[in-house]
Design a protein around this motif. Structure first.
Motif, PDB file in Angstrom:
ATOM      1  N   SER A  36      41.552  41.338  39.474  1.00  0.00           N
ATOM      2  CA  SER A  36      40.538  41.673  38.466  1.00  0.00           C
ATOM      3  C   SER A  36      39.938  40.412  37.859  1.00  0.00           C
ATOM      4  O   SER A  36      38.746  40.381  37.535  1.00  0.00           O
ATOM      5  CB  SER A  36      41.136  42.569  37.379  1.00  0.00           C
ATOM      6  OG  SER A  36      42.186  41.909  36.693  1.00  0.00           O
ATOM      7  N   GLY A  37      40.726  39.347  37.734  1.00  0.00           N
ATOM      8  CA  GLY A  37      40.189  38.087  37.217  1.00  0.00           C
ATOM      9  C   GLY A  37      39.138  37.505  38.147  1.00  0.00           C
ATOM     10  O   GLY A  37      38.070  37.052  37.699  1.00  0.00           O
ATOM     11  N   ILE A  38      39.409  37.524  39.439  1.00  0.00           N
ATOM     12  CA  ILE A  38      38.424  37.040  40.412  1.00  0.00           C
ATOM     13  C   ILE A  38      37.173  37.925  40.365  1.00  0.00           C
ATOM     14  O   ILE A  38      36.046  37.440  40.394  1.00  0.00           O
ATOM     15  CB  ILE A  38      39.030  36.997  41.829  1.00  0.00           C
ATOM     16  CG1 ILE A  38      40.100  35.901  41.904  1.00  0.00           C
ATOM     17  CG2 ILE A  38      37.964  36.775  42.889  1.00  0.00           C
ATOM     18  CD1 ILE A  38      40.921  35.916  43.177  1.00  0.00           C
ATOM     19  N   GLY A  39      37.394  39.251  40.253  1.00  0.00           N
ATOM     20  CA  GLY A  39      36.256  40.167  40.163  1.00  0.00           C
ATOM     21  C   GLY A  39      35.414  39.912  38.924  1.00  0.00           C
ATOM     22  O   GLY A  39      34.184  39.958  38.985  1.00  0.00           O
ATOM     23  N   GLY A  42      27.323  45.339  34.197  1.00  0.00           N
ATOM     24  CA  GLY A  42      27.311  46.591  34.926  1.00  0.00           C
ATOM     25  C   GLY A  42      28.636  47.336  34.845  1.00  0.00           C
ATOM     26  O   GLY A  42      29.598  46.891  34.222  1.00  0.00           O
ATOM     27  N   PRO A  43      28.692  48.520  35.500  1.00  0.00           N
ATOM     28  CA  PRO A  43      29.899  49.356  35.429  1.00  0.00           C
ATOM     29  C   PRO A  43      31.122  48.710  36.101  1.00  0.00           C
ATOM     30  O   PRO A  43      32.247  48.913  35.661  1.00  0.00           O
ATOM     31  CB  PRO A  43      29.500  50.650  36.128  1.00  0.00           C
ATOM     32  CG  PRO A  43      28.273  50.326  36.905  1.00  0.00           C
ATOM     33  CD  PRO A  43      27.618  49.163  36.247  1.00  0.00           C
ATOM     34  N   TRP A  44      30.917  47.940  37.175  1.00  0.00           N
ATOM     35  CA  TRP A  44      32.054  47.277  37.827  1.00  0.00           C
ATOM     36  C   TRP A  44      32.701  46.257  36.895  1.00  0.00           C
ATOM     37  O   TRP A  44      33.920  46.122  36.855  1.00  0.00           O
ATOM     38  CB  TRP A  44      31.604  46.574  39.118  1.00  0.00           C
ATOM     39  CG  TRP A  44      31.498  47.530  40.263  1.00  0.00           C
ATOM     40  CD1 TRP A  44      30.363  48.060  40.780  1.00  0.00           C
ATOM     41  CD2 TRP A  44      32.582  48.087  40.999  1.00  0.00           C
ATOM     42  NE1 TRP A  44      30.657  48.908  41.810  1.00  0.00           N
ATOM     43  CE2 TRP A  44      32.029  48.949  41.969  1.00  0.00           C
ATOM     44  CE3 TRP A  44      33.958  47.960  40.950  1.00  0.00           C
ATOM     45  CZ2 TRP A  44      32.799  49.670  42.859  1.00  0.00           C
ATOM     46  CZ3 TRP A  44      34.733  48.677  41.845  1.00  0.00           C
ATOM     47  CH2 TRP A  44      34.148  49.519  42.782  1.00  0.00           C
ATOM     48  N   PHE A  45      31.912  45.544  36.154  1.00  0.00           N
ATOM     49  CA  PHE A  45      32.436  44.555  35.222  1.00  0.00           C
ATOM     50  C   PHE A  45      33.312  45.229  34.165  1.00  0.00           C
ATOM     51  O   PHE A  45      34.398  44.764  33.841  1.00  0.00           O
ATOM     52  CB  PHE A  45      31.292  43.772  34.558  1.00  0.00           C
ATOM     53  CG  PHE A  45      31.766  42.644  33.693  1.00  0.00           C
ATOM     54  CD1 PHE A  45      32.045  41.410  34.246  1.00  0.00           C
ATOM     55  CD2 PHE A  45      31.960  42.826  32.323  1.00  0.00           C
ATOM     56  CE1 PHE A  45      32.498  40.371  33.453  1.00  0.00           C
ATOM     57  CE2 PHE A  45      32.412  41.801  31.524  1.00  0.00           C
ATOM     58  CZ  PHE A  45      32.685  40.558  32.090  1.00  0.00           C
ATOM     59  N   VAL A  46      32.818  46.354  33.641  1.00  0.00           N
ATOM     60  CA  VAL A  46      33.571  47.099  32.618  1.00  0.00           C
ATOM     61  C   VAL A  46      34.885  47.593  33.199  1.00  0.00           C
ATOM     62  O   VAL A  46      35.946  47.489  32.574  1.00  0.00           O
ATOM     63  CB  VAL A  46      32.721  48.270  32.063  1.00  0.00           C
ATOM     64  CG1 VAL A  46      33.530  49.146  31.132  1.00  0.00           C
ATOM     65  CG2 VAL A  46      31.487  47.731  31.361  1.00  0.00           C
ATOM     66  N   TRP A  47      34.855  48.141  34.407  1.00  0.00           N
ATOM     67  CA  TRP A  47      36.051  48.648  35.065  1.00  0.00           C
ATOM     68  C   TRP A  47      37.052  47.514  35.299  1.00  0.00           C
ATOM     69  O   TRP A  47      38.246  47.660  35.017  1.00  0.00           O
ATOM     70  CB  TRP A  47      35.642  49.324  36.375  1.00  0.00           C
ATOM     71  CG  TRP A  47      36.784  49.950  37.106  1.00  0.00           C
ATOM     72  CD1 TRP A  47      37.335  51.165  36.855  1.00  0.00           C
ATOM     73  CD2 TRP A  47      37.511  49.384  38.190  1.00  0.00           C
ATOM     74  NE1 TRP A  47      38.370  51.397  37.725  1.00  0.00           N
ATOM     75  CE2 TRP A  47      38.504  50.307  38.557  1.00  0.00           C
ATOM     76  CE3 TRP A  47      37.422  48.187  38.890  1.00  0.00           C
ATOM     77  CZ2 TRP A  47      39.400  50.068  39.587  1.00  0.00           C
ATOM     78  CZ3 TRP A  47      38.322  47.944  39.913  1.00  0.00           C
ATOM     79  CH2 TRP A  47      39.294  48.878  40.253  1.00  0.00           C
ATOM     80  N   LEU A  48      36.587  46.377  35.837  1.00  0.00           N
ATOM     81  CA  LEU A  48      37.470  45.234  36.085  1.00  0.00           C
ATOM     82  C   LEU A  48      38.069  44.693  34.791  1.00  0.00           C
ATOM     83  O   LEU A  48      39.239  44.309  34.744  1.00  0.00           O
ATOM     84  CB  LEU A  48      36.710  44.125  36.819  1.00  0.00           C
ATOM     85  CG  LEU A  48      36.372  44.399  38.278  1.00  0.00           C
ATOM     86  CD1 LEU A  48      35.373  43.375  38.795  1.00  0.00           C
ATOM     87  CD2 LEU A  48      37.635  44.393  39.125  1.00  0.00           C
ATOM     88  N   GLN A  49      37.268  44.711  33.720  1.00  0.00           N
ATOM     89  CA  GLN A  49      37.754  44.225  32.437  1.00  0.00           C
ATOM     90  C   GLN A  49      38.875  45.125  31.918  1.00  0.00           C
ATOM     91  O   GLN A  49      39.869  44.648  31.383  1.00  0.00           O
ATOM     92  CB  GLN A  49      36.580  44.139  31.444  1.00  0.00           C
ATOM     93  CG  GLN A  49      36.887  43.484  30.125  1.00  0.00           C
ATOM     94  CD  GLN A  49      37.369  44.472  29.071  1.00  0.00           C
ATOM     95  OE1 GLN A  49      37.106  45.674  29.149  1.00  0.00           O
ATOM     96  NE2 GLN A  49      38.093  43.967  28.105  1.00  0.00           N
TER      97      GLN A  49
END
Length: 178
Positions: free
Chosen positions: A33-36, A43-50
């Motif tokens: 998730s840190g690399i992501g 966007g939604p992927w950033f929120v999910w990874l966070q």
């Protein structure tokens, strides 16, 4: 926390195994998730990874603290563990018996097997250097299909004829004199 577990055969007690698996899984989640988070901007992927990163952090913190507390030998059942892990591997016998009974039993077993040696094992070297006659060779090859001890010896000694072929006879070697 008491260090009392049912008998197990591993090097780690069951609690250590669970903690190790949790740590590895959570570290993978944190790193992934840190690399992501570095690669994705908004966007939604950033929120999910966070969220994954935050929850992995929340979950790994008590696991790491527990690991440190147990590795330090603070709980009563784990006294002496820190000495075994960090100070030369010396551990009171009672602690080793309680935490790692299967490992301790394997350490106490004699290293040599109680099986009598196979009478054919002396033929292995003869086979490798070509010293067996046709009949002896046939008998030994038949025996070899049924004897794991001779087969293991054959595999172990197989490289030797090639090494012997490359060796220089002592009379051709210059003498070394200090």
């Amino acid at each position: 926390m008491t260090g009392r577990f049912a008998r197990h055969e591993g090097h780690f007690d069951p609690g250590q195994r669970v903690a190790n698996l949790l740590m590895v899984g959570l570290f993978v989640a944190l790193i992934g998730s840190g690399i992501g988070l570095v690669l994705v901007t908004g966007g939604p992927w950033f929120v999910w990874l966070q969220r994954v990163h935050r929850w992995a952090t929340y979950l790994i913190t008590p696991v790491l603290i527990g690991h440190i507390v147990i590795a330090a030998g603070l709980p009563p059942g784990y006294r002496g563990v820190a000495r075994a892990m960090h100070l030369g591997g010396r551990l009171p016998l009672q602690v080793a018996q309680r935490l790692w009974p299967g490992w301790l039993d394997r350490q106490r077993e004699p290293t040599m097997t109680a099986e009598p040696p196979c009478p054919f094992t002396t033929s292995v070297a003869s086979l490798l250097i070509g010293a067996l006659g046709p009949l002896e060779r046939h008998e030994f090859e038949t025996h070899l299909r049924q004897c794991p001890m001779c087969l293991e010896e054959l595999i172990l000694l197989a490289p030797l004829p090639g090494l012997l072929h490359r060796a220089t006879p002592p009379e051709l070697c210059p003498r070394w004199e200090p």
